[in-house]
Design an enzyme around this catalytic site. Structure first.
Site, mmCIF file in Angstrom:
data_model
loop_
_atom_site.group_PDB
_atom_site.id
_atom_site.type_symbol
_atom_site.label_atom_id
_atom_site.label_comp_id
_atom_site.label_asym_id
_atom_site.label_seq_id
_atom_site.Cartn_x
_atom_site.Cartn_y
_atom_site.Cartn_z
ATOM 1 N N GLY A 92 0.013 -0.036 -7.096
ATOM 2 C CA GLY A 92 -1.121 0.721 -7.362
ATOM 3 C C GLY A 92 -2.539 0.043 -7.654
ATOM 4 C CD1 TRP B 279 -2.376 -2.029 0.322
ATOM 5 C CD2 TRP B 279 -3.018 -1.241 2.253
ATOM 6 N NE1 TRP B 279 -3.483 -2.906 0.556
ATOM 7 C CE2 TRP B 279 -3.882 -2.396 1.757
ATOM 8 C CE3 TRP B 279 -3.112 -0.668 3.512
ATOM 9 C CZ2 TRP B 279 -4.815 -3.055 2.649
ATOM 10 C CZ3 TRP B 279 -4.219 -1.209 4.289
ATOM 11 C CH2 TRP B 279 -5.325 -2.324 3.661
ATOM 12 N N GLY C 180 5.166 1.471 -10.794
ATOM 13 C CA GLY C 180 4.351 2.860 -10.931
ATOM 14 C C GLY C 180 4.384 3.423 -12.078
ATOM 15 C CB SER D 58 2.968 -1.466 -14.095
ATOM 16 O OG SER D 58 3.619 -0.093 -13.756
HETATM 17 C C1 PEP Z 1 5.616 -1.848 -5.920
HETATM 18 O O1 PEP Z 1 5.624 -0.698 -5.098
HETATM 19 O O2 PEP Z 1 6.210 -2.610 -5.495
HETATM 20 C C2 PEP Z 1 4.981 -2.092 -7.236
HETATM 21 C C3 PEP Z 1 4.933 -3.018 -7.901
HETATM 22 O O3 PEP Z 1 4.439 -0.928 -7.365
HETATM 23 P P1 PEP Z 1 3.352 -0.848 -8.901
HETATM 24 O O4 PEP Z 1 2.497 -2.048 -8.729
HETATM 25 O O5 PEP Z 1 2.392 0.515 -8.447
HETATM 26 O O6 PEP Z 1 4.154 -0.783 -10.045
#
Ligand code: PEP
Length: 244
Positions: free
Chosen positions: A228, A9, A170, A206
């Site tokens: 996210g 989170w 991200g 992502s």
């Molecule tokens: C993370 O912070 O470990 C991550 C994978 O973020 P996101 O899924 O938003 O890319």
């Protein structure tokens, strides 16, 4: 092995928001086959772990300090976390390496402290775009793994590695199947040389409901670390449903 799905989170969700999110996820009961671990901010750990007691969901911390105690204003150690009902610790996330200048030495100390406090580490490793473009991905992954695992008992149990290319976190850009296949294969080979027990390898960067099923088909992908898309129950539950 059941897929491991870790929800990072980051610095989001106050207590009410976090409780509401886990309540929605519990209500939609996305799968009985996956191992789901929530990583809320420190201040909500107690409330979230209380809510998840007697459920199949687990809880971890997003970071620990590399020392056990002392004059480190604002920090929290693995030994302090041990008094809570928490089982995992994310260690070496690229945001910590990048924004808080965490070093390989500190990450290695964190791994040792987590293990001595009976917290299972999720060790995050991954290359920057510049490192990938200059053909250094394997070299970077190997260095991050060997320095983080320095002096760790070769029969360590419960360690998890997350491959998180920095350029995919991200950004909405996901590593493609070839890149994931190659990196996970390399990490699997390296951890098998260093350690006796199999180490699950998560993909992070992502990951979302549209790409998770395809990525999960790749050899040595044992689950996901999700930022996210873990902040909304719909997207998070959809990922779980799509891979189980
Ligand atoms: C993370 O912070 O470990 C991550 C994978 O973020 P996101 O899924 O938003 O890319």
């Amino acid at each position: 092995m059941n897929p491991i799905i870790a929800a990072n989170w980051k610095m989001n969700m106050n207590i009410n928001e976090g409780l509401s999110l886990v309540n929605n996820i519990l209500d939609s009961s996305p799968s009985k086959k996956s191992q789901v671990i929530f990583f809320p901010p420190f201040i909500t750990l107690n409330a979230i772990s209380d809510r998840l007691k007697n459920t199949r969901y687990e809880v971890g911390v997003q970071n620990i300090h590399h020392e056990q105690s002392g004059a480190f204003t604002g920090e929290i150690s693995a030994q302090m976390i041990k008094s809570l009902d928490v089982q995992y610790a994310i260690i070496g996330h690229s945001e910590r390496r990048q924004f808080f200048h965490e070093t390989d030495y500190q990450i290695n100390k964190k791994i040792h402290n987590a293990l001595s406090a009976n917290l299972f580490p999720i060790l995050c490793i991954g290359e920057t775009l510049e490192e990938r473009e200059s053909g250094e991905t394997s070299k970077v992954l190997k260095k991050q793994l060997s320095s983080a695992l320095k002096d760790v008992d070769s029969d360590v149990k419960g360690l998890i590695v997350a491959y998180e290319p920095v350029w995919a976190i991200g950004t909405g850009i996901t590593a493609n199947s070839n890149q994931v296949n190659e990196a996970h294969g390399f990490i699997n080979e390296t951890t098998s040389q260093l350690l006796e027990n199999p180490v699950p390898i998560l993909y992070g960067g992502s990951a979302n409901a549209d790409n998770a099923a395809e990525l999960f088909q790749i050899k040595n992908v044992d689950g996901f670390l999700i930022g996210g898309a873990s902040l909304k129950s719909e997207s998070f539950c959809q990922i779980i449903k799509n891979i189980t």
